[in-house]
Design a protein around this motif. Sequence first.
Motif, PDB file in Angstrom:
ATOM      1  N   PRO A  87       0.805  -1.227   0.000  1.00  0.00           N
ATOM      2  CA  PRO A  87       0.000   0.000   0.000  1.00  0.00           C
ATOM      3  C   PRO A  87       0.838   1.277   0.000  1.00  0.00           C
ATOM      4  O   PRO A  87       0.478   2.265  -0.657  1.00  0.00           O
ATOM      5  CB  PRO A  87      -0.824  -0.132   1.298  1.00  0.00           C
ATOM      6  CG  PRO A  87      -0.933  -1.596   1.524  1.00  0.00           C
ATOM      7  CD  PRO A  87       0.395  -2.158   1.083  1.00  0.00           C
ATOM      8  N   GLU A  90       2.165   1.812  -3.461  1.00  0.00           N
ATOM      9  CA  GLU A  90       1.079   2.245  -4.340  1.00  0.00           C
ATOM     10  C   GLU A  90       0.760   3.724  -4.154  1.00  0.00           C
ATOM     11  O   GLU A  90       0.321   4.389  -5.091  1.00  0.00           O
ATOM     12  CB  GLU A  90      -0.154   1.380  -4.093  1.00  0.00           C
ATOM     13  CG  GLU A  90      -0.004  -0.049  -4.604  1.00  0.00           C
ATOM     14  CD  GLU A  90      -1.154  -0.962  -4.201  1.00  0.00           C
ATOM     15  OE1 GLU A  90      -1.937  -0.566  -3.304  1.00  0.00           O
ATOM     16  OE2 GLU A  90      -1.257  -2.070  -4.760  1.00  0.00           O
ATOM     17  N   ARG A  91       0.985   4.245  -2.945  1.00  0.00           N
ATOM     18  CA  ARG A  91       0.778   5.674  -2.684  1.00  0.00           C
ATOM     19  C   ARG A  91       1.908   6.523  -3.254  1.00  0.00           C
ATOM     20  O   ARG A  91       1.797   7.750  -3.317  1.00  0.00           O
ATOM     21  CB  ARG A  91       0.705   5.942  -1.173  1.00  0.00           C
ATOM     22  CG  ARG A  91      -0.505   5.393  -0.477  1.00  0.00           C
ATOM     23  CD  ARG A  91      -0.622   5.983   0.930  1.00  0.00           C
ATOM     24  NE  ARG A  91       0.552   5.771   1.755  1.00  0.00           N
ATOM     25  CZ  ARG A  91       0.700   4.751   2.597  1.00  0.00           C
ATOM     26  NH1 ARG A  91      -0.250   3.819   2.685  1.00  0.00           N
ATOM     27  NH2 ARG A  91       1.788   4.640   3.330  1.00  0.00           N
ATOM     28  N   ASP A  93       5.092   6.292  -1.858  1.00  0.00           N
ATOM     29  CA  ASP A  93       6.071   6.486  -0.794  1.00  0.00           C
ATOM     30  C   ASP A  93       7.364   5.729  -1.082  1.00  0.00           C
ATOM     31  O   ASP A  93       7.385   4.770  -1.854  1.00  0.00           O
ATOM     32  CB  ASP A  93       5.518   5.980   0.544  1.00  0.00           C
ATOM     33  CG  ASP A  93       4.310   6.771   1.020  1.00  0.00           C
ATOM     34  OD1 ASP A  93       4.123   7.911   0.553  1.00  0.00           O
ATOM     35  OD2 ASP A  93       3.562   6.237   1.853  1.00  0.00           O
TER      36      ASP A  93
END
Length: 217
Positions: A87, A90-91, A93
């Motif tokens: 996740p 996917e952001r 980061d």
Amino acid sequence: MTRLPGRFITFEGGEGSGKSTQIRRLAERLRDTGHSVVLTREPGGTELAEQIRAFILSGAAEPLGPEAETMLFAAARADHVDRLIRPALERGDWVLCDRFIDSTRAYQGSDGVDAGLLDSLEKIAIGGLRPDLTLVLDLPVEIGLERAARRRSGEEGPPDRFEKETVERHERRRALFLAIAAVEPDRCLVIDANQTQDAVAEAIWQGVRQRIQESVS
């Protein structure tokens, strides 16, 4: 697998190699350049994985044998990847992880766990996810163990499951880390950790700049 927008860097090495210090320093430098950074560790990073970490490092899993212990590491990794690492990537980061797949290969591999089992569990735990860069902090085993002992002297409790093992075992693990880096030079970068903290941090920063084609300066 579709390329995720974030960047994934893992830190590997033996006991006392300075991973915890250097991962924090790299995170600070990346944040100073405007990047969103997630710091994590293995085993750990999620509530379930941290519980597995405590079980393993206490030595409670050791009587189960190296294969069962390897499966526990894989279970922790699967949860870690699904709930935190993927996740975050996917952001967009940057994820910096203290230990990942290579530690399993070096530690459990040196304990005689079959390479085929390691391959299968790795595939289940991470799928197609691979680090963009793996930094292998390398130094002589005796120096690393001395550093770990000094660090432990300021904390409560005895050495953990792995710190207490023989020098010969740690030597095998060092050799395996270096062998992995030699086989995968595009992913792995060996850093001489037998230097000052500032020198190691600078070598890491230059390695990140050279290996990951983005403006991080």
